[in-house]
Design a protein around this motif. Structure first.
Motif, mmCIF file in Angstrom:
data_model
loop_
_atom_site.group_PDB
_atom_site.id
_atom_site.type_symbol
_atom_site.label_atom_id
_atom_site.label_comp_id
_atom_site.label_asym_id
_atom_site.label_seq_id
_atom_site.Cartn_x
_atom_site.Cartn_y
_atom_site.Cartn_z
ATOM 1 N N LYS A 58 0.912 -1.210 -0.237
ATOM 2 C CA LYS A 58 0.110 0.003 0.214
ATOM 3 C C LYS A 58 0.818 1.262 -0.029
ATOM 4 O O LYS A 58 0.729 2.086 -0.601
ATOM 5 N N SER A 59 1.953 1.330 1.062
ATOM 6 C CA SER A 59 2.684 2.488 1.210
ATOM 7 C C SER A 59 3.605 2.755 -0.332
ATOM 8 O O SER A 59 3.999 3.726 -0.525
ATOM 9 N N ALA A 62 1.760 4.278 -2.717
ATOM 10 C CA ALA A 62 1.561 5.851 -2.428
ATOM 11 C C ALA A 62 2.927 6.533 -2.781
ATOM 12 O O ALA A 62 3.122 7.788 -3.563
ATOM 13 N N ARG A 63 4.270 6.119 -2.540
ATOM 14 C CA ARG A 63 5.305 6.530 -2.536
ATOM 15 C C ARG A 63 5.471 6.787 -4.082
ATOM 16 O O ARG A 63 6.491 7.636 -4.625
ATOM 17 N N ILE A 66 3.734 9.595 -5.669
ATOM 18 C CA ILE A 66 4.289 10.989 -5.436
ATOM 19 C C ILE A 66 5.552 10.985 -5.992
ATOM 20 O O ILE A 66 6.338 12.188 -5.645
ATOM 21 N N MET A 100 1.253 14.388 0.245
ATOM 22 C CA MET A 100 1.279 13.303 1.195
ATOM 23 C C MET A 100 1.253 13.452 2.574
ATOM 24 O O MET A 100 2.188 14.341 2.620
ATOM 25 N N ILE A 180 -2.768 12.266 -0.417
ATOM 26 C CA ILE A 180 -2.492 10.739 -0.308
ATOM 27 C C ILE A 180 -2.165 10.786 1.117
ATOM 28 O O ILE A 180 -1.076 11.267 1.876
ATOM 29 N N ASP A 182 -1.286 8.323 4.233
ATOM 30 C CA ASP A 182 -0.667 6.971 4.810
ATOM 31 C C ASP A 182 -1.219 6.914 6.279
ATOM 32 O O ASP A 182 -0.500 7.545 7.069
ATOM 33 N N LEU A 212 -6.706 9.614 -1.432
ATOM 34 C CA LEU A 212 -6.327 8.388 -1.274
ATOM 35 C C LEU A 212 -5.752 7.812 0.011
ATOM 36 O O LEU A 212 -4.934 8.449 0.509
ATOM 37 N N ILE A 214 -4.750 5.201 2.892
ATOM 38 C CA ILE A 214 -4.076 4.033 3.071
ATOM 39 C C ILE A 214 -4.068 3.416 4.333
ATOM 40 O O ILE A 214 -3.706 4.236 5.284
#
Length: 355
Positions: A58-59, A62-63, A66, A100, A180, A182, A212, A214
């Motif tokens: 998941k993370s 995201a990373r 970005i 993020m 985003i 997290d 988004l 997470i």
């Protein structure tokens, strides 16, 4: 409505050993696939949740979105513009429109800078020197319910909830179209979690921001997300509207996750589904359906053939990957609920109220 963010067939790999060691040990492929062919879309003003066990990728997704982690293949399109392969200078204008919130709310804030400097740093990075730092910091702090004097504090002088609010304020600095988040409630008390979630919901309603989120907290997903995507070993195994998946999960892994979700009702009777075994290592992925080693419904074909994506006949957006999807109605207690309202909207910002 067209997608604000579109991720298609995204693949991310990590090297497990150096080139010399791989050569001397005869390892032909010293990599692990952390994200394998993931696809999803987020529309403007919508909240999508990525859900799964720790280590499901998941993370990493995201990373990668970005720009902190390169993609090996696939596509990431933001407002129609392809981001994969762009140089850092070319991505900069698009990164102004997506921000993020990192999982460690305090650790993501530089201990050497005061809150005012942390909040106005995005203006300096993007060459927006015409903004007055003090006024902008006060405006952002006011948006997240913190007094102006917090701008003179250092991160170690903030509580976890206050640090999270500063993170939200910093994410809002450049008026983004996408945030985003997290694990936005990680490490927070329940009442403070409610404050943060209410804050995000209010700002989304006021500003029309897409989110988004997470998390592995299904209660957060239930109250925040319009749609959800369930991940297992770097793949999305089920995706659809949150209400539909909670009411009618089709993948056995989704069903097991939902059955394990705590329900704040001591009289509720739930059919808990225990997932047997451990999560397989990404270094030794099972063949066929990767969940078959833990699935109570697995048959012989599951260990040989990877399931192709399928969709509900009455809901094309509810998609899943399973040879033997669940067809019976879930017996879990999953009544629909409104968004969390743990804070009386008539109270002053910062006032706590237990759920």
């Amino acid at each position: 409505m067209s997608a604000l963010l579109s991720v298609q067939d995204l693949r991310v790999r990590f090297r497990t050993m150096g080139s010399l060691k791989a050569l001397t040990t005869g390892t032909a492929d010293p990599f692990i696939d952390a994200v394998c062919g993931v696809s999803f879309e987020i529309r403007k003003g919508e909240t999508l949740a990525l859900v799964g066990e720790s280590g499901s990728g998941k993370s990493t997704i995201a990373r990668t979105i970005i720009g902190l982690q390169p993609a090996i293949s696939g596509s990431i399109r933001f407002d129609g513009q392809e981001l994969v392969g762009l140089k850092a200078a070319e991505r900069k204008s698009y990164l102004r429109r997506m921000t993020m919130m990192f999982q460690d709310s305090v650790g993501s804030l530089s201990p050497r800078l005061k809150v005012q400097s942390l909040l106005t740093e995005p203006f300096r990075i993007h060459g927006m020197s015409n903004r007055h730092p003090g006024a902008e910091a006060e405006r952002l702090l006011r948006m997240v319910g913190l007094p102006a004097e917090f701008g003179r504090r250092y991160p170690h002088q903030l509580s976890g909830g206050q640090a999270r609010r500063v993170g939200v304020a910093r994410a809002l600095a450049l008026n983004p179209d996408l945030i985003i988040a997290d694990e936005p409630t990680a490490g927070l008390d329940v009442s403070v979690q409610g404050e943060v979630l209410n804050l995000l919901a209010r700002l989304q309603d006021e500003l029309g921001i897409a989110i988004l989120i997470i998390t592995h907290n299904l209660n957060v997903v239930r109250h925040m997300a319009d749609r959800m995507a369930i991940m297992y070993l770097g793949r999305v195994v089920e995706i659809g509207s949150t209400e539909r998946i909670f009411d009618h999960p089709r993948h056995p892994y989704t069903q097991a996750l939902l059955s394990a979700n705590p329900v704040p009702d001591p009289d509720a009777v739930l059919n808990r589904i225990e997932i047997k075994g451990e999560v397989p290592s990404m270094l030794r992925r099972p063949t066929g359906c990767e969940f078959h080693t833990r699935c109570q419904y697995a048959q012989e074909i599951c260990s040989r053939v990877f399931p192709q994506p399928a969709a509900n006949s009455d809901d094309a957006e509810h998609r899943f990957k399973c040879h033997f999807p669940i067809t019976c109605e879930s017996e879990l207690v999953l009544e629909a609920r409104p968004r969390i309202k743990w804070i009386d909207e008539g109270m002053e910002p910062g006032t706590l109220m237990s759920p």
